[in-house]
Design a protein around this motif. Sequence first.
Motif, short mmCIF file in Angstrom:
data_model
loop_
_atom_site.label_atom_id
_atom_site.label_comp_id
_atom_site.label_asym_id
_atom_site.label_seq_id
_atom_site.Cartn_x
_atom_site.Cartn_y
_atom_site.Cartn_z
N LEU A 111 0.70 -1.15 -0.02
CA LEU A 111 0.14 0.05 -0.05
C LEU A 111 0.85 1.32 -0.16
N ILE A 112 1.96 1.08 0.47
CA ILE A 112 2.78 2.30 0.34
C ILE A 112 3.82 2.53 -0.47
N PRO A 113 3.98 3.62 -1.30
CA PRO A 113 4.86 3.71 -2.40
C PRO A 113 6.28 4.03 -1.92
N TRP A 114 6.91 2.92 -1.49
CA TRP A 114 8.27 3.01 -0.75
C TRP A 114 9.13 3.57 -1.92
N LYS A 115 9.27 3.14 -2.99
CA LYS A 115 10.14 3.51 -4.23
C LYS A 115 10.06 4.92 -4.36
N LEU A 116 9.01 5.61 -4.03
CA LEU A 116 9.10 7.04 -4.22
C LEU A 116 9.71 8.05 -3.28
N ILE A 117 10.24 7.13 -2.35
CA ILE A 117 11.10 7.89 -1.09
C ILE A 117 12.74 7.67 -1.60
N GLU A 118 13.36 8.78 -1.88
CA GLU A 118 14.53 8.47 -2.40
C GLU A 118 15.44 8.36 -0.75
N GLY A 122 20.24 2.12 -2.90
CA GLY A 122 19.33 1.14 -2.75
C GLY A 122 17.93 1.62 -2.55
N GLU A 123 16.80 1.18 -2.00
CA GLU A 123 15.60 1.80 -1.94
C GLU A 123 14.68 0.94 -0.83
N LEU A 124 13.60 1.80 -0.37
CA LEU A 124 12.83 1.33 0.59
C LEU A 124 11.98 0.23 0.16
N ALA A 125 11.53 -0.59 1.06
CA ALA A 125 10.62 -1.78 0.84
C ALA A 125 10.01 -2.24 2.22
N ALA A 126 9.05 -3.28 2.18
CA ALA A 126 8.67 -3.72 3.39
C ALA A 126 9.65 -4.52 4.35
N PRO A 127 9.63 -4.35 5.31
CA PRO A 127 10.79 -4.84 6.38
C PRO A 127 10.84 -6.24 6.08
N THR A 128 9.80 -7.25 5.89
CA THR A 128 9.68 -8.59 5.73
C THR A 128 10.05 -9.02 4.01
N ASN A 129 10.45 -7.83 3.38
CA ASN A 129 10.83 -8.14 1.83
C ASN A 129 12.41 -8.34 2.34
N ASP A 130 13.14 -8.33 3.09
CA ASP A 130 14.31 -8.69 3.39
C ASP A 130 14.73 -9.91 4.28
N ILE A 131 15.39 -10.60 3.90
CA ILE A 131 15.62 -11.99 4.46
C ILE A 131 16.14 -11.72 6.11
N ASN A 132 16.96 -10.90 6.23
CA ASN A 132 17.38 -10.69 7.63
C ASN A 132 16.46 -10.42 8.45
N THR A 133 15.33 -9.65 8.06
CA THR A 133 14.12 -9.62 9.01
C THR A 133 13.56 -10.67 9.41
N THR A 134 12.93 -11.52 8.38
CA THR A 134 12.30 -12.93 8.43
C THR A 134 13.31 -13.86 9.19
N VAL A 135 14.58 -13.96 9.11
CA VAL A 135 15.35 -14.60 9.89
C VAL A 135 15.27 -14.28 11.38
N ALA A 136 15.56 -13.22 11.54
CA ALA A 136 15.41 -12.49 13.11
C ALA A 136 14.26 -12.87 13.70
N LEU A 137 12.93 -12.91 12.88
CA LEU A 137 11.68 -13.28 13.36
C LEU A 137 11.65 -14.68 13.60
#
Length: 248
Positions: A111-118, A122-137
């Motif tokens: 729902l949030i246009p992360w890619k519009l935020i410079e 790199g670029e912003l994305a959902a936290p769960t889009n990164d393997i480090n976040t899901t592994v930590a959980l």
Amino acid sequence: MLHGLHISNTLSLAALEVGKHWYWEIGNLRLHGQVFLASWFVIALLVIASLSATRNIQRVPSGMQNFMEYVLEFLRDLAKNQLGEKHYRQWLPFIGTLFLFIFVSNWSGALIPWKLIEIPEGELAAPTNDINTTVALALLTSLAYFYAGLSKKGLGYFANYIQPIPILLPIKILEDFTKPLSLSFRLFGNILADELVVGVLVFLVPLLVPLPLMALGLFTSAIQALVFATLAGAYIHEAIESEEEEEH
């Protein structure tokens, strides 16, 4: 040997880099800055929602208080179904936090246009889009069910590794590694695939065409949060299940 390791570290083993990241240098640590920013945003949303729901508590709830009480009832039923009446209260904060963080993170990616935020790189994305976040959980979930078993049975918890027969010991140990792996890669893979598919379709076709797929992505994102929280509760219950049978 040390000289050989030093030489091997200076060699370029691959010319390709998968994605670019905005790193924060803190001493000898390199942190993914964009993941922290997105995670803090999700946490801020949850904190604001909690404060607005509890700022002026009414006997007859309405508005945000009514919505948050519905969410609490849902999380209570989720924890109770997995852990039973006796144990669900002490684990409700953990399971509820897992679900809410993953749910809001997944939906923020859709729902949030992360890619519009410079950002610098790199670029912003959902936290769960990164393997480090899901592994930590997933690792937090592993620590939780180990703590649940050890707090109930002490070192006798490890007796489950050789029950009903000692030959199952390697399999039981392997399960402890596969549980966090399956949790982390299932969540990461589904969220990454959903965002990639929607991003490609938005780029290739008009805006209205990907909307049904985006709606389906919101549904699957909610399901992934539910699956992760449900499995976390099931693993915790599995760690204390034999203790309950002994009490009965």
